[in-house]
Enzyme design. Sequence first.
Site, PDB file in Angstrom:
ATOM      1  N   GLU A 230      11.847  16.739  20.129  1.00  0.00           N
ATOM      2  CA  GLU A 230      12.045  16.512  21.574  1.00  0.00           C
ATOM      3  C   GLU A 230      10.746  16.683  22.352  1.00  0.00           C
ATOM      4  OE1 GLU A 230      14.534  15.343  22.972  1.00  0.00           O
ATOM      5  OE2 GLU A 230      16.299  15.778  21.755  1.00  0.00           O
TER       6      GLU A 230
ATOM      7  N   SER B  74       4.961   7.142  13.752  1.00  0.00           N
ATOM      8  CA  SER B  74       5.079   7.122  15.217  1.00  0.00           C
ATOM      9  C   SER B  74       5.978   8.262  15.662  1.00  0.00           C
ATOM     10  CB  SER B  74       5.671   5.761  15.628  1.00  0.00           C
ATOM     11  OG  SER B  74       5.888   5.724  16.994  1.00  0.00           O
TER      12      SER B  74
HETATM   13  P1  TGC Z   1       4.137   6.172  29.558  1.00  0.00           P
HETATM   14  O1  TGC Z   1       3.209   4.985  29.630  1.00  0.00           O
HETATM   15  O2  TGC Z   1       3.823   7.398  30.317  1.00  0.00           O
HETATM   16  O3  TGC Z   1       5.604   5.702  29.975  1.00  0.00           O
HETATM   17  C1  TGC Z   1       6.230   4.557  29.417  1.00  0.00           C
HETATM   18  C2  TGC Z   1       7.448   4.255  30.273  1.00  0.00           C
HETATM   19  O4  TGC Z   1       8.370   5.356  30.203  1.00  0.00           O
HETATM   20  C3  TGC Z   1       8.536   5.958  31.517  1.00  0.00           C
HETATM   21  N1  TGC Z   1       8.588   7.402  31.292  1.00  0.00           N
HETATM   22  C4  TGC Z   1       9.712   8.111  31.452  1.00  0.00           C
HETATM   23  N2  TGC Z   1      10.939   7.741  31.849  1.00  0.00           N
HETATM   24  C5  TGC Z   1      11.888   8.697  31.901  1.00  0.00           C
HETATM   25  N3  TGC Z   1      11.626   9.975  31.561  1.00  0.00           N
HETATM   26  C6  TGC Z   1      10.416  10.381  31.138  1.00  0.00           C
HETATM   27  N4  TGC Z   1      10.221  11.661  30.781  1.00  0.00           N
HETATM   28  C7  TGC Z   1       9.390   9.430  31.074  1.00  0.00           C
HETATM   29  N5  TGC Z   1       8.082   9.467  30.699  1.00  0.00           N
HETATM   30  C8  TGC Z   1       7.606   8.219  30.848  1.00  0.00           C
HETATM   31  C9  TGC Z   1       7.322   5.509  32.302  1.00  0.00           C
HETATM   32  O5  TGC Z   1       7.608   5.516  33.686  1.00  0.00           O
HETATM   33  C10 TGC Z   1       7.124   4.105  31.763  1.00  0.00           C
HETATM   34  O6  TGC Z   1       8.134   3.291  32.329  1.00  0.00           O
HETATM   35  P2  TGC Z   1       7.902   1.719  32.625  1.00  0.00           P
HETATM   36  O7  TGC Z   1       9.156   1.276  33.265  1.00  0.00           O
HETATM   37  O8  TGC Z   1       6.684   1.659  33.510  1.00  0.00           O
HETATM   38  O9  TGC Z   1       7.664   1.056  31.292  1.00  0.00           O
HETATM   39  O10 TGC Z   1       4.332   6.507  28.029  1.00  0.00           O
HETATM   40  P3  TGC Z   1       3.289   6.964  26.945  1.00  0.00           P
HETATM   41  O11 TGC Z   1       3.348   5.954  25.836  1.00  0.00           O
HETATM   42  O12 TGC Z   1       1.944   7.253  27.553  1.00  0.00           O
HETATM   43  O13 TGC Z   1       3.942   8.316  26.394  1.00  0.00           O
HETATM   44  C11 TGC Z   1       4.108   9.448  27.196  1.00  0.00           C
HETATM   45  C12 TGC Z   1       4.608  10.645  26.348  1.00  0.00           C
HETATM   46  C13 TGC Z   1       3.566  11.045  25.328  1.00  0.00           C
HETATM   47  C14 TGC Z   1       4.854  11.805  27.289  1.00  0.00           C
HETATM   48  C15 TGC Z   1       5.925  10.270  25.653  1.00  0.00           C
HETATM   49  O14 TGC Z   1       5.784   9.213  24.835  1.00  0.00           O
HETATM   50  C16 TGC Z   1       6.576  11.409  24.911  1.00  0.00           C
HETATM   51  O15 TGC Z   1       7.397  12.090  25.513  1.00  0.00           O
HETATM   52  N6  TGC Z   1       6.311  11.655  23.568  1.00  0.00           N
HETATM   53  C17 TGC Z   1       7.061  12.608  22.777  1.00  0.00           C
HETATM   54  C18 TGC Z   1       8.064  11.861  21.904  1.00  0.00           C
HETATM   55  C19 TGC Z   1       9.333  12.648  21.693  1.00  0.00           C
HETATM   56  O16 TGC Z   1       9.655  13.563  22.415  1.00  0.00           O
HETATM   57  N7  TGC Z   1      10.125  12.262  20.724  1.00  0.00           N
HETATM   58  C20 TGC Z   1      11.406  12.858  20.512  1.00  0.00           C
HETATM   59  C21 TGC Z   1      12.232  12.020  19.561  1.00  0.00           C
HETATM   60  S1  TGC Z   1      13.974  12.371  19.636  1.00  0.00           S
HETATM   61  C22 TGC Z   1      14.100  13.898  18.986  1.00  0.00           C
HETATM   62  O17 TGC Z   1      13.192  14.586  18.703  1.00  0.00           O
HETATM   63  C23 TGC Z   1      15.470  14.384  18.818  1.00  0.00           C
HETATM   64  S2  TGC Z   1      15.593  15.933  18.108  1.00  0.00           S
HETATM   65  C24 TGC Z   1      17.181  16.153  18.521  1.00  0.00           C
HETATM   66  C25 TGC Z   1      17.862  17.349  18.082  1.00  0.00           C
HETATM   67  O18 TGC Z   1      18.199  17.474  16.878  1.00  0.00           O
HETATM   68  O19 TGC Z   1      18.192  18.183  18.981  1.00  0.00           O
HETATM   69  P1  FAD Z   2       2.916  14.097  15.262  1.00  0.00           P
HETATM   70  O1  FAD Z   2       3.176  13.293  16.481  1.00  0.00           O
HETATM   71  O2  FAD Z   2       2.209  13.435  14.125  1.00  0.00           O
HETATM   72  O3  FAD Z   2       2.114  15.394  15.691  1.00  0.00           O
HETATM   73  C1  FAD Z   2       1.444  16.253  14.764  1.00  0.00           C
HETATM   74  C2  FAD Z   2       0.648  17.284  15.575  1.00  0.00           C
HETATM   75  O4  FAD Z   2      -0.316  16.600  16.390  1.00  0.00           O
HETATM   76  C3  FAD Z   2       1.553  18.066  16.557  1.00  0.00           C
HETATM   77  O5  FAD Z   2       1.082  19.387  16.677  1.00  0.00           O
HETATM   78  C4  FAD Z   2       1.330  17.323  17.854  1.00  0.00           C
HETATM   79  O6  FAD Z   2       1.591  18.109  19.023  1.00  0.00           O
HETATM   80  C5  FAD Z   2      -0.143  16.979  17.739  1.00  0.00           C
HETATM   81  N1  FAD Z   2      -0.493  15.886  18.632  1.00  0.00           N
HETATM   82  C6  FAD Z   2      -0.040  14.604  18.608  1.00  0.00           C
HETATM   83  N2  FAD Z   2      -0.575  13.905  19.636  1.00  0.00           N
HETATM   84  C7  FAD Z   2      -1.375  14.754  20.305  1.00  0.00           C
HETATM   85  C8  FAD Z   2      -2.191  14.648  21.457  1.00  0.00           C
HETATM   86  N3  FAD Z   2      -2.291  13.520  22.160  1.00  0.00           N
HETATM   87  N4  FAD Z   2      -2.892  15.737  21.848  1.00  0.00           N
HETATM   88  C9  FAD Z   2      -2.788  16.921  21.186  1.00  0.00           C
HETATM   89  N5  FAD Z   2      -2.029  17.086  20.092  1.00  0.00           N
HETATM   90  C10 FAD Z   2      -1.322  16.022  19.672  1.00  0.00           C
HETATM   91  N6  FAD Z   2      13.347  12.118  16.147  1.00  0.00           N
HETATM   92  C11 FAD Z   2      14.266  11.192  16.578  1.00  0.00           C
HETATM   93  O7  FAD Z   2      13.902  10.107  17.022  1.00  0.00           O
HETATM   94  N7  FAD Z   2      15.598  11.463  16.513  1.00  0.00           N
HETATM   95  C12 FAD Z   2      16.077  12.628  16.023  1.00  0.00           C
HETATM   96  O8  FAD Z   2      17.292  12.829  15.999  1.00  0.00           O
HETATM   97  C13 FAD Z   2      15.149  13.598  15.541  1.00  0.00           C
HETATM   98  N8  FAD Z   2      15.590  14.758  14.985  1.00  0.00           N
HETATM   99  C14 FAD Z   2      14.693  15.608  14.416  1.00  0.00           C
HETATM  100  C15 FAD Z   2      15.158  16.708  13.700  1.00  0.00           C
HETATM  101  C16 FAD Z   2      14.252  17.566  13.077  1.00  0.00           C
HETATM  102  C17 FAD Z   2      14.764  18.712  12.263  1.00  0.00           C
HETATM  103  C18 FAD Z   2      12.874  17.358  13.222  1.00  0.00           C
HETATM  104  C19 FAD Z   2      11.900  18.308  12.606  1.00  0.00           C
HETATM  105  C20 FAD Z   2      12.398  16.278  13.931  1.00  0.00           C
HETATM  106  C21 FAD Z   2      13.307  15.376  14.524  1.00  0.00           C
HETATM  107  N9  FAD Z   2      12.870  14.228  15.176  1.00  0.00           N
HETATM  108  C22 FAD Z   2      13.767  13.299  15.629  1.00  0.00           C
HETATM  109  C23 FAD Z   2      11.448  13.886  15.180  1.00  0.00           C
HETATM  110  C24 FAD Z   2      10.637  14.628  16.244  1.00  0.00           C
HETATM  111  O9  FAD Z   2      10.913  14.132  17.512  1.00  0.00           O
HETATM  112  C25 FAD Z   2       9.150  14.444  15.888  1.00  0.00           C
HETATM  113  O10 FAD Z   2       8.911  15.223  14.750  1.00  0.00           O
HETATM  114  C26 FAD Z   2       8.242  14.866  17.043  1.00  0.00           C
HETATM  115  O11 FAD Z   2       8.342  13.961  18.110  1.00  0.00           O
HETATM  116  C27 FAD Z   2       6.747  14.958  16.590  1.00  0.00           C
HETATM  117  O12 FAD Z   2       6.373  13.834  15.867  1.00  0.00           O
HETATM  118  P2  FAD Z   2       5.637  14.011  14.433  1.00  0.00           P
HETATM  119  O13 FAD Z   2       6.453  14.929  13.622  1.00  0.00           O
HETATM  120  O14 FAD Z   2       5.387  12.639  13.928  1.00  0.00           O
HETATM  121  O15 FAD Z   2       4.280  14.739  14.737  1.00  0.00           O
END
Ligand code: TGC
Ligand code: FAD
Length: 385
Positions: A364, A137
């Site tokens: 992110e 996920s």
């Molecule tokens: P969706 O049905 O659109 O929304 C679910 C609920 O969330 C609310 N919502 C937001 N609220 C605040 N800010 C936003 N940007 C929001 N986007 C959506 C929405 O209103 C709803 O609220 P409620 O109250 O109705 O339940 O959600 P979805 O399941 O269709 O997903 C939308 C999508 C794909 C854009 C979202 O899931 C997404 O952003 N996916 C990417 C995941 C991601 O960015 N993961 C990052 C993990 S953390 C990380 O990577 C840290 S790295 C850190 C580092 O080392 O710097």
């Molecule tokens: P996937 O979601 O499996 O995606 C694989 C490919 O498919 C990508 O190119 C993606 O864009 C594409 N894809 C997926 N869905 C779609 C779609 N609907 N349409 C088109 N293309 C799509 N997470 C945390 O929670 N906390 C952290 O602190 C954190 N730190 C991190 C640090 C590092 C160094 C790294 C590398 C990652 C970290 N992450 C963290 C995780 C990061 O947020 C995820 O790697 C990121 O959200 C993508 O998820 P995934 O790697 O599972 O790729």
Amino acid sequence: MNPNDFLEIDRLLSDEERLIKETVARYVSEKYLPGVNEHYENGTFDSSVPEALGDLNVLGMHLTGYGCAGSSATAYGIACMELEAGDSALRSFCSVQGSLAMFAIWKWGSEQQKEKWLPEMAAGRKIGCFGLTEPDSGSDPGSMRTTARQDGDEWVVNGAKMWITSGSIADVAVVWARTDDGVQGFLVEPGMEGFTAPEMHGKLSLRASVTSELILDGVRVPDANRLPGVQSLKGPLSCLNEARYGIVWGVIGAARACYETALDYSLTREQFGEPIASFQLTQAKLADMAAAVQQGYLLALHLGRLKDDGRLASVQISMGKQQNVRAALAVARSARSLLGANGVTLEYPVMRHANNLESVFTYEGTDEIHTLSVGMALTGIPAFR
Ligand code: TGC
Ligand code: FAD
């Protein structure tokens, strides 16, 4: 013309913002950069960073109260830019601490949780991490499998998180889990039975950052450790807005470091009896790099001013993250080519930044996810599924 501030964007900053920029830049050049290559090569995190950033007042600096600096969003962005000019691992630590872990507690936590954690985290004495991503996920956090089931005044948390920055060094993990009432956040602490955070190895990017799994095997978490303010994916996504905003700025610091390195190098490296800067193809690369850095800086500053006016929408952050990371990667790759073989070594910061930016492109919210967010805002049609 000043090649490092070609459009005189620094003039758009206030005196206080310029001071923050200089102070953070000084820390990076004098204290962080001398050790970065060793940490990058060994895949280790500089353990002096948390308290050093605490002393600089940049951890959770855009939050108010509880020992946080209460700075503007723009000032926070500027700090991110200067930190990432050092290394993305440094900005990542700051993002995860301040924008993800601290923000989650500040925004959604109880008074008791805020008082317990935020002052210590702002000082860098306690470290936080943020567990959203799971093995199955990533881009679709709504599919998470980690669950929390209430049992009296405790919750039993089961599941696994992956790719968690600072996971193995954290004093508190903000873990997002599915409950009968929606997605909720839990403050999981080392020592709770069934909780382990093994470090992940083998990364070729962000090597100076700790990345870990979080394993939750029937961990009993007191209800007092549940974030009471949110029961939806909105909880973690609201934190991501903050951290993504910091990335809009941060990557321009990395790009600037690459561009400045390439400019210096091109003026001293000679081939065919001339500095390589004298060749038209080199000048084209430098002109494109300078423009990309300046455009990215302007975009970040504009989004910062919008955020300080309370007008910044999450999809505008998506556009900024997607565009500035792409721009930074393009600059890093172009700078790498300009340095020739030296460009692939640790003697220069360029390949280190380029490799780091590959992670930033993915975490992110991937480039594709932010593209789809902008696409949805433009058309009204969600194309995620
Ligand atoms: P969706 O049905 O659109 O929304 C679910 C609920 O969330 C609310 N919502 C937001 N609220 C605040 N800010 C936003 N940007 C929001 N986007 C959506 C929405 O209103 C709803 O609220 P409620 O109250 O109705 O339940 O959600 P979805 O399941 O269709 O997903 C939308 C999508 C794909 C854009 C979202 O899931 C997404 O952003 N996916 C990417 C995941 C991601 O960015 N993961 C990052 C993990 S953390 C990380 O990577 C840290 S790295 C850190 C580092 O080392 O710097
Ligand atoms: P996937 O979601 O499996 O995606 C694989 C490919 O498919 C990508 O190119 C993606 O864009 C594409 N894809 C997926 N869905 C779609 C779609 N609907 N349409 C088109 N293309 C799509 N997470 C945390 O929670 N906390 C952290 O602190 C954190 N730190 C991190 C640090 C590092 C160094 C790294 C590398 C990652 C970290 N992450 C963290 C995780 C990061 O947020 C995820 O790697 C990121 O959200 C993508 O998820 P995934 O790697 O599972 O790729």
